[in-house]
Design an enzyme around this catalytic site. Structure first.
Site, short mmCIF file in Angstrom:
data_model
loop_
_atom_site.label_atom_id
_atom_site.label_comp_id
_atom_site.label_asym_id
_atom_site.label_seq_id
_atom_site.Cartn_x
_atom_site.Cartn_y
_atom_site.Cartn_z
N LYS A 158 0.81 -1.22 0.00
CA LYS A 158 0.00 0.00 0.00
C LYS A 158 0.85 1.28 0.00
CE LYS A 158 -3.78 -2.30 2.30
NZ LYS A 158 -5.19 -2.32 2.00
N GLU A 242 -2.47 7.53 7.53
CA GLU A 242 -3.11 8.49 6.63
C GLU A 242 -4.31 9.14 7.29
OE1 GLU A 242 -3.90 5.95 3.22
OE2 GLU A 242 -5.90 5.48 3.95
N HIS A 277 -14.63 -3.33 8.12
CA HIS A 277 -13.97 -2.92 6.88
C HIS A 277 -14.17 -3.93 5.76
CE1 HIS A 277 -12.09 0.28 9.09
NE2 HIS A 277 -11.54 -0.59 9.92
N ARG A 335 -6.76 -8.76 -9.04
CA ARG A 335 -7.44 -10.05 -9.21
C ARG A 335 -8.89 -9.79 -9.55
NH1 ARG A 335 -10.44 -9.50 -4.49
NH2 ARG A 335 -9.28 -8.55 -2.80
#
Ligand code: ADP
Ligand code: ADP
Ligand code: MG
Length: 715
Positions: A158, A242, A277, A335
């Site tokens: 990430k 973040e 999530h 994917r």
């Protein structure tokens, strides 16, 4: 053998300068496209036999497309999956062994070679985003149906992916994603970007390794916990920090790229409604999205894919700030996605077929303009999980004792890997099925979804079906006002307690009585009957007690036979005369007396699943007090039990230790999820019943406490 279709409208080996949809002024892309173009000089490779390195619904999904195109498949399974449908989807099927073997790259490659497969489809999860596996396939001369290994690698981290995105002009969430992992430094970064912040494992996925820190005071605790989950799940504890966007939507774009530099966006999906999530309901197109922003998101998604030399199917995930209208790149999943069917519904494209085409060296069959011209209608996917929404969505497992699915039509699709009688095990994801519907408009699709959910019956493990019905009927969901915090925001309405209708109790009671070999006989004065059985007007009366999970005390249901085919049922002060009862296997028809009530009733020991008028009710038959007495005293109540079948990962307390209420006692793992079991009381640990590494069933005692002196046995 693969039949290559794109002759009528598809741009066969298009001249790159003509494919306007991939045009960008950026020199980086021009260079990339040249590089990509060079790969197209490889001769197309026909794909005749695909090894499907996955399980359940996705393995079956891939086989369906393969069968449509005359491609043979070889499937693999593990010991816990030996009886499952996907293990029997092909005459060529190989047992890989233990539960984790879907991750055994070398074993899978040996099977592929041994059975003459020329390609491997990894599905999602497992090896699908494993660049080392993609490389090993290439070394063994087997086509990996997915992107090139370097694209997986670039997007698999990430942090690294955000650097690439920023240089390609794709906006990212403001934050720190560098290599300095010094906790003090990260805390200072958090301070600078302003709380709340999100700490994320750079190697994370599936919602794991993520923690929100709302203030400097909790930053270090959240950092530690994100790091430890990341280390145990991904073998790496590097994190990024973040800005946490407080009212975001999750909007993602399905992209597809070939080896000729073509890249299309097949519309977007809104996957905002999530728990832990993780997505529960997805739709395409995203509701209430400004058309200009929509086009811009598609473009940024294609830029993102091209920036890493992408080939095949991929999803670029964005977080959309509802407050400002800004959107930011979050990650790219390299994917096929779980929710790919909603895109198939609105585009008419078979994404698995396109994957095979691209992997065999063919160009994309459609241009961006053709894709856009073909967009039609609105689709939803609801993920049906074995889980308990009332208990914080904890996963459940067990046998599917009863499974009835809605009728499949052109606009109602079910992707599932389970049949009635199959077992949802604790080894894998608890998803039972995906229900996908399509309508001309969002409203029409949502109406279909609600009806289809009413026709979906699952008995055995707890499921989220009732929750999905409530969700699909929620006014804000109907209005398209979605955000990732939808469930916590509307918690009270979504979890409002509902009253069980009296006919549910009466039908349950009648079904029990009718299924006994000797129902209520005319009274026989010479029979000695105990418990809740008595006499009334010459016929016996039975009293059954049920708890429905809502009422404090069990509900008493008194059934007395009036004539050969009619009964009087009394529940509290309500009298329900029921006549003409008929029972076919699990369906009970009762007439009250003119209204017919049809119920499907499935009994599992003392548990009853009652499906009635499109709703599921779960009742527990209470044991009469006299029988309870005969069975002796119950297990000590001053203990902590496993809430679900699980493995004990860690025990945080010692025998003899004093603990406070809510102090973590044990960490368990089930369905790839860690759960902390906390102390329900202030007390002293008497015994650790199951040490680390033990695998236990639901309801098993994990920790026992000392009896509290003076509390008379404790509660
Ligand atoms: P999606 O956005 O498609 O839901 P996720 O990254 O959440 O993608 O997960 C996709 C699927 O991959 C999950 O449903 C699960 O089956 C599998 N998966 C996720 N995380 C893991 C993991 N850590 N190990 C194995 N499989 C996983
Ligand atoms: P994963 O790889 O586990 O899927 P993602 O980075 O895709 O992780 O994030 C998963 C979910 O977490 C998103 O769908 C969104 O709901 C939430 N999320 C991620 N980043 C942020 C953020 N910066 N602010 C708010 N929520 C976020
Ligand atoms: Mg994600």
């Amino acid at each position: 053998m693969l039949d290559i279709i794109p002759t009528s409208n598809g741009p066969q080996q298009r001249n790159l300068t003509e494919s306007k949809h991939t045009m960008s002024a950026r020199p980086l892309f021009t260079a990339l496209r040249r590089r990509l173009y060079s790969t197209s000089t490889e001769a197309p490779r026909p794909i005749r036999n695909i090894l499907i390195a996955n399980r359940g619904e996705i393995a079956l999904r891939v086989s369906r497309t393969a069968a449509l195109h005359g491609i043979r498949t070889t499937t693999v399974y593990t010991a816990p999956d030996a009886a499952s449908e996907h293990a029997h989807a092909s005459p060529y099927s190989v047992n890989l062994g233990e539960a984790s073997a879907y991750l055994d790259a070398e074993k899978i490659l040996r099977v592929a070679k041994g059975w003459g497969c020329d390609a491997v489809h990894p599905g999602y999860g497992f090896l699908s985003e494993n660049s080392a596996f993609a490389k090993r396939c290439a070394e063994e001369g087997i086509v990996f149906i997915g992107p090139p290994p370097n694209a997986i690698e670039s997007m698999g981290n990430k942090s690294a992916s955000k650097d690439i995105m920023l240089s390609a002009g794709v906006p990212c969430v403001p934050g720190y994603h560098g290599s300095n992992q010094d906790p003090a430094f990260l805390a200072q970064q958090a301070e600078e970007m302003g709380y709340p912040v999100l700490i994320k494992a750079v190697k994370g996925g599936g919602g794991k390794g993520m923690r929100i820190a709302t203030s400097a005071a909790e930053f270090h605790a959240m950092l530690d916990s994100a790091k430890s989950e990341s280390k145990s799940s991904f073998g790496d504890d590097t994190v990024l920090v973040e800005r946490y966007i407080t009212t975001p939507r999750h909007i993602e774009v399905q992209v597809f790229a070939d080896n000729f530099g073509n890249c299309v966006a097949l519309g977007e999906r809104d996957c905002s409604v999530q728990r832990r999530h993780q997505k529960i309901i997805e739709e395409s197109p995203a509701p209430l999205l400004d058309p200009e922003i929509r086009k811009d998101i598609w473009k940024k998604a294609r830029d993102a894919a091209l920036a890493v030399g992408y080939q095949g199917a991929g999803t670029v995930e964005f977080i959309f700030d509802n407050d400002t209208g800004e959107f930011f790149f979050m990650e790219m999943n390299t994917r096929l996605q779980v929710e790919h069917p909603v895109t198939e519904m609105v585009t008419g494209v078979d994404l698995v077929y396109w994957q095979v085409l691209v992997a065999s060296g063919q160009p994309l069959p459609m241009t961006q303009e053709q894709v856009e011209a073909g967009l039609n209608g609105h689709a939803f996917e609801a993920r049906i999980y074995a889980e308990n929404p009332e208990k914080g969505f904890i996963p459940d497992s067990g046998m599917l004792l009863h499974l009835q699915t809605p009728k499949v039509t052109e606009s109602v699709r079910i992707d599932s890997g389970f049949r009635q009688g199959d077992e949802i095990t604790t080894f894998y994801d608890p998803m039972i099925a995906k229900l996908i519907v399509k309508g001309d408009t969002r409203e029409a699709a949502l109406a279909k979804l609600r009806v289809a959910l009413e026709d979906y019956q699952v008995a055995g493990p707890s499921t989220n079906i009732e929750f999905l019905k409530t969700l699909a009927a929620h006014p804000d969901f109907i209005a398209g006002n979605v955000e990732t915090g939808f469930i916590p925001k509307h918690h009270d309405e979504l979890f409002a307690a509902s009253q069980t209708p009296p006919e549910v109790f009466s039908q349950a009671a009648l079904s029990i009585i009718l299924s006994e070999s000797q129902p209520l006989l005319p009274a026989d004065p010479f029979t000695t009957l105990g418990g809740g059985i008595g006499y009334s007007g010459g016929f016996q009366t039975r009293v059954l007690h049920f708890s429905d999970g809502h009422s404090e005390t069990p509900i008493a249901v008194e059934v007395s036979q009036a004539t050969a085919d009619s009964y009087n049922i009394t529940i509290g002060t309500t009298l329900l005369p029921a006549v003409m009862i008929r029972q076919d296997s699990s369906t009970l028809y009762g007439y009250y007396p003119h209204t017919r009530i049809e119920s499907t009733i499935v009994r599992d020991d003392d548990k009853l699943f009652v499906f009635q008028h499109g709703k599921q009710h779960q009742l527990t038959l209470s044991t009469p007090a006299w029988l309870e007495k005969l069975r002796g005293p119950k297990e000590a109540s001053n203990s902590v039990v496993a809430p679900m079948p699980c493995k004990v990962l860690r025990v945080d307390v010692k025998e003899g230790q004093e603990v406070k209420k809510d102090q973590p006692l044990v960490v368990i793992e089930s369905m790839k999820m860690e759960t902390v079991i906390r102390s329900p009381v202030d007390g002293v640990v008497r015994k650790i019943v199951h040490p680390e590494g033990d695998v236990v069933k639901a309801g098993v005692t994990l920790v026992l406490f000392e009896e509290e002196a003076g509390e008379g046995g404790g509660a």
